[in-house]
Design a protein around this motif. Structure first.
Motif, PDB file in Angstrom:
ATOM      1  N   GLU A 141       0.806  -1.216   0.000  1.00 48.12           N
ATOM      2  CA  GLU A 141       0.000   0.000   0.000  1.00 48.12           C
ATOM      3  C   GLU A 141       0.843   1.271   0.000  1.00 48.12           C
ATOM      4  OE1 GLU A 141      -2.786  -0.338   3.245  1.00 48.12           O
ATOM      5  OE2 GLU A 141      -4.252  -1.254   1.904  1.00 48.12           O
ATOM      6  N   TYR A 142       0.277   2.302  -0.557  1.00 53.16           N
ATOM      7  CA  TYR A 142       0.895   3.624  -0.638  1.00 53.16           C
ATOM      8  C   TYR A 142      -0.222   4.666  -0.583  1.00 53.16           C
ATOM      9  CZ  TYR A 142      -0.606   2.419  -5.346  1.00 53.16           C
ATOM     10  OH  TYR A 142      -1.348   1.980  -6.412  1.00 53.16           O
ATOM     11  N   ASP A 143       0.120   5.887  -0.213  1.00 56.41           N
ATOM     12  CA  ASP A 143      -0.823   6.999  -0.221  1.00 56.41           C
ATOM     13  C   ASP A 143      -0.672   7.758  -1.533  1.00 56.41           C
ATOM     14  OD1 ASP A 143      -1.816   6.599   2.442  1.00 56.41           O
ATOM     15  OD2 ASP A 143       0.059   7.442   3.199  1.00 56.41           O
ATOM     16  N   TYR A 144      -1.762   8.288  -2.039  1.00 62.88           N
ATOM     17  CA  TYR A 144      -1.694   9.038  -3.276  1.00 62.88           C
ATOM     18  C   TYR A 144      -2.544  10.309  -3.173  1.00 62.88           C
ATOM     19  CZ  TYR A 144      -6.346   7.249  -4.412  1.00 62.88           C
ATOM     20  OH  TYR A 144      -7.676   6.949  -4.378  1.00 62.88           O
ATOM     21  N   ALA A 145      -2.196  11.282  -3.960  1.00 62.68           N
ATOM     22  CA  ALA A 145      -2.988  12.511  -4.095  1.00 62.68           C
ATOM     23  C   ALA A 145      -3.034  12.869  -5.567  1.00 62.68           C
ATOM     24  CB  ALA A 145      -2.371  13.652  -3.288  1.00 62.68           C
ATOM     25  N   ILE A 146      -4.255  13.077  -6.085  1.00 67.08           N
ATOM     26  CA  ILE A 146      -4.445  13.460  -7.481  1.00 67.08           C
ATOM     27  C   ILE A 146      -4.960  14.899  -7.504  1.00 67.08           C
ATOM     28  CG2 ILE A 146      -5.515  12.865  -9.681  1.00 67.08           C
ATOM     29  CD1 ILE A 146      -6.158  10.118  -8.512  1.00 67.08           C
ATOM     30  N   THR A 147      -4.276  15.741  -8.262  1.00 65.05           N
ATOM     31  CA  THR A 147      -4.690  17.139  -8.411  1.00 65.05           C
ATOM     32  C   THR A 147      -5.007  17.409  -9.878  1.00 65.05           C
ATOM     33  OG1 THR A 147      -3.274  17.823  -6.569  1.00 65.05           O
ATOM     34  CG2 THR A 147      -4.048  19.551  -8.065  1.00 65.05           C
ATOM     35  N   TRP A 148      -6.249  17.840 -10.119  1.00 66.96           N
ATOM     36  CA  TRP A 148      -6.669  18.213 -11.467  1.00 66.96           C
ATOM     37  C   TRP A 148      -6.581  19.733 -11.594  1.00 66.96           C
ATOM     38  CZ3 TRP A 148      -8.979  14.358  -8.675  1.00 66.96           C
ATOM     39  CH2 TRP A 148      -9.058  13.089  -9.284  1.00 66.96           C
ATOM     40  N   GLN A 149      -5.804  20.202 -12.554  1.00 64.98           N
ATOM     41  CA  GLN A 149      -5.681  21.634 -12.806  1.00 64.98           C
ATOM     42  C   GLN A 149      -6.635  22.004 -13.943  1.00 64.98           C
ATOM     43  OE1 GLN A 149      -3.471  23.813 -11.063  1.00 64.98           O
ATOM     44  NE2 GLN A 149      -4.810  25.329 -12.040  1.00 64.98           N
ATOM     45  N   LEU A 150      -7.638  22.833 -13.598  1.00 62.33           N
ATOM     46  CA  LEU A 150      -8.642  23.217 -14.579  1.00 62.33           C
ATOM     47  C   LEU A 150      -8.384  24.642 -15.060  1.00 62.33           C
ATOM     48  CD1 LEU A 150     -11.764  21.777 -12.721  1.00 62.33           C
ATOM     49  CD2 LEU A 150     -10.255  20.626 -14.345  1.00 62.33           C
ATOM     50  N   ALA A 151      -9.262  25.087 -15.948  1.00 63.49           N
ATOM     51  CA  ALA A 151      -9.147  26.451 -16.472  1.00 63.49           C
ATOM     52  C   ALA A 151      -9.386  27.459 -15.352  1.00 63.49           C
ATOM     53  CB  ALA A 151     -10.156  26.651 -17.605  1.00 63.49           C
ATOM     54  N   VAL A 178      -8.945  18.104  -5.916  1.00 65.95           N
ATOM     55  CA  VAL A 178      -7.987  17.155  -5.334  1.00 65.95           C
ATOM     56  C   VAL A 178      -8.722  15.957  -4.756  1.00 65.95           C
ATOM     57  CG1 VAL A 178      -6.167  16.834  -3.606  1.00 65.95           C
ATOM     58  CG2 VAL A 178      -6.398  19.042  -4.763  1.00 65.95           C
ATOM     59  N   ARG A 179      -8.145  14.810  -4.941  1.00 71.50           N
ATOM     60  CA  ARG A 179      -8.629  13.600  -4.249  1.00 71.50           C
ATOM     61  C   ARG A 179      -7.433  12.881  -3.654  1.00 71.50           C
ATOM     62  NH1 ARG A 179     -11.144  10.611  -8.077  1.00 71.50           N
ATOM     63  NH2 ARG A 179      -9.541   9.037  -8.338  1.00 71.50           N
ATOM     64  N   LYS A 180      -7.572  12.441  -2.412  1.00 71.49           N
ATOM     65  CA  LYS A 180      -6.512  11.703  -1.732  1.00 71.49           C
ATOM     66  C   LYS A 180      -7.048  10.338  -1.315  1.00 71.49           C
ATOM     67  CE  LYS A 180      -4.240  15.824   0.128  1.00 71.49           C
ATOM     68  NZ  LYS A 180      -3.758  16.506   1.366  1.00 71.49           N
ATOM     69  N   GLY A 181      -6.146   9.378  -1.229  1.00 74.59           N
ATOM     70  CA  GLY A 181      -6.562   8.048  -0.813  1.00 74.59           C
ATOM     71  C   GLY A 181      -5.375   7.138  -0.568  1.00 74.59           C
ATOM     72  N   ARG A 182      -5.680   5.899  -0.301  1.00 70.88           N
ATOM     73  CA  ARG A 182      -4.668   4.877  -0.055  1.00 70.88           C
ATOM     74  C   ARG A 182      -5.031   3.659  -0.874  1.00 70.88           C
ATOM     75  NH1 ARG A 182      -0.652   4.209   3.512  1.00 70.88           N
ATOM     76  NH2 ARG A 182      -0.062   2.119   4.196  1.00 70.88           N
ATOM     77  N   ASP A 183      -4.037   3.058  -1.501  1.00 68.95           N
ATOM     78  CA  ASP A 183      -4.328   1.954  -2.412  1.00 68.95           C
ATOM     79  C   ASP A 183      -3.126   1.033  -2.495  1.00 68.95           C
ATOM     80  OD1 ASP A 183      -6.239   0.814  -4.311  1.00 68.95           O
ATOM     81  OD2 ASP A 183      -4.733   1.284  -5.825  1.00 68.95           O
ATOM     82  N   GLY A 184      -3.311  -0.131  -3.090  1.00 70.64           N
ATOM     83  CA  GLY A 184      -2.218  -1.070  -3.268  1.00 70.64           C
ATOM     84  C   GLY A 184      -2.361  -1.890  -4.527  1.00 70.64           C
ATOM     85  N   SER A 185      -3.279  -1.456  -5.409  1.00 73.04           N
ATOM     86  CA  SER A 185      -3.558  -2.235  -6.615  1.00 73.04           C
ATOM     87  C   SER A 185      -2.525  -2.036  -7.715  1.00 73.04           C
ATOM     88  CB  SER A 185      -4.942  -1.867  -7.149  1.00 73.04           C
ATOM     89  OG  SER A 185      -4.947  -0.529  -7.642  1.00 73.04           O
ATOM     90  N   GLY A 186      -1.807  -0.905  -7.677  1.00 75.30           N
ATOM     91  CA  GLY A 186      -0.875  -0.603  -8.754  1.00 75.30           C
ATOM     92  C   GLY A 186      -1.511   0.140  -9.903  1.00 75.30           C
ATOM     93  N   LEU A 187      -2.792   0.503  -9.767  1.00 78.82           N
ATOM     94  CA  LEU A 187      -3.508   1.274 -10.782  1.00 78.82           C
ATOM     95  C   LEU A 187      -4.135   2.507 -10.138  1.00 78.82           C
ATOM     96  CD1 LEU A 187      -5.431  -1.408 -12.894  1.00 78.82           C
ATOM     97  CD2 LEU A 187      -3.555   0.042 -13.684  1.00 78.82           C
ATOM     98  N   ALA A 237     -11.198  20.691  -2.112  1.00 76.14           N
ATOM     99  CA  ALA A 237     -10.489  19.403  -2.113  1.00 76.14           C
ATOM    100  C   ALA A 237     -11.383  18.334  -1.549  1.00 76.14           C
ATOM    101  CB  ALA A 237      -9.218  19.505  -1.286  1.00 76.14           C
ATOM    102  N   THR A 238     -11.473  17.209  -2.227  1.00 72.44           N
ATOM    103  CA  THR A 238     -12.314  16.100  -1.807  1.00 72.44           C
ATOM    104  C   THR A 238     -11.445  14.919  -1.469  1.00 72.44           C
ATOM    105  OG1 THR A 238     -14.063  16.873  -3.282  1.00 72.44           O
ATOM    106  CG2 THR A 238     -14.200  14.587  -2.510  1.00 72.44           C
ATOM    107  N   GLN A 239     -11.717  14.264  -0.353  1.00 70.22           N
ATOM    108  CA  GLN A 239     -10.944  13.100   0.057  1.00 70.22           C
ATOM    109  C   GLN A 239     -11.831  11.865   0.006  1.00 70.22           C
ATOM    110  OE1 GLN A 239      -8.864  13.506   3.703  1.00 70.22           O
ATOM    111  NE2 GLN A 239      -7.725  15.306   3.057  1.00 70.22           N
ATOM    112  N   GLY A 240     -11.248  10.748  -0.414  1.00 70.80           N
ATOM    113  CA  GLY A 240     -12.011   9.520  -0.448  1.00 70.80           C
ATOM    114  C   GLY A 240     -11.225   8.425  -1.104  1.00 70.80           C
TER     115      GLY A 240
END
Length: 230
Positions: free
Chosen positions: A187-197, A203-212, A224-227
């Motif tokens: 498992e690892y923690d991730y944060a995705i940030t979408w830069q819009l116009a 932003v979405r943050k989470g924890r995963d281990g699938s590799g995708l 910012a939304t977390q889930g």
């Protein structure tokens, strides 16, 4: 003149246990050697022999790339006989390894009992790939100019971070991050940030281990939304 005089010369049997030595070799896994250039500062191998009279013998090898190459594969530690009448017990010893990593972090194993004539070294970590996936057209349709993905994970007392930026409309082929995790940890923690116009970010943050990591599902709203990952 003195050859037969026991006061000067004495014949001894070198096969007597008193004169015997125990050699314990250290083997380096073939995949481990390149890691000394890339990831490992040094590995310390410690052998502790507790003799049957209570005395201890401690031997240690400190290995880096230069030491391994200089040894030409002949890495060994030796202990002798010290009031050890039980010959099978004499073969037993304890060993541990301590790993120092480039960029910070260290790892020390517990003491482990062994009686083999060889200590094999294997890396206590594994490399894993985290693949970004999604539909570029879907992101463009939602006004995404860029996606920033950051991954964070613990590594033997240190925290490591990696980041990848994907521009809007760019294909996701070969968009991946290689991370190095302790063995059997996924498992690892991730944060995705979408830069819009207009400078808007989501932003979405989470924890995963699938590799995708799916990056084409943008959370609603400007905050910012977390889930969890969809």
């Amino acid at each position: 003149r003195y050859g037969k005089d026991p006061g000067y010369f004495k014949a001894v049997n070198l096969d007597d246990p008193t004169f015997q030595q125990r050699e314990v070799h250290v083997g380096i896994d073939g995949a481990l050697l390149p890691e000394f250039d890339r990831f490992i500062n040094s590995v310390t191998v410690t052998l502790r022999k507790t003799h049957q009279n209570g005395e201890q013998t401690v031997r240690e090898l400190v290995l880096d790339r230069a030491a391994v190459e200089k040894s030409a594969g002949d890495l060994r530690m030796i202990y002798g006989w010290d009031a050890d009448p039980d010959r099978l017990a004499w073969l037993q010893y304890d060993q541990r390894t301590r790993w120092s990593f480039k960029g910070g972090g260290s790892y020390e194993t517990d003491w482990k009992s062994a009686d083999a004539p060889m200590i094999e070294l294997f890396a206590p970590y594994e490399r894993r790939t985290v693949q970004l996936t999604g539909e570029p057209a879907k992101l463009v349709a939602q006004g995404v100019r860029a996606v920033v993905v950051q991954i964070e994970y613990p590594f033997f007392g240190a925290v490591r971070r990696q980041q990848l930026v994907v521009k809007g409309g760019e294909a996701f082929d070969e968009k991946e991050l290689e991370i190095t995790l302790p063995r059997d940890q996924f498992e690892y923690d991730y944060a995705i940030t979408w830069q819009l116009a207009a400078g808007e970010r989501r932003v979405r943050k989470g924890r995963d281990g699938s590799g995708l990591i799916f990056v084409d599902e943008i959370p609603a709203g400007t905050a910012a939304t977390q889930g969890g990952q969809p």
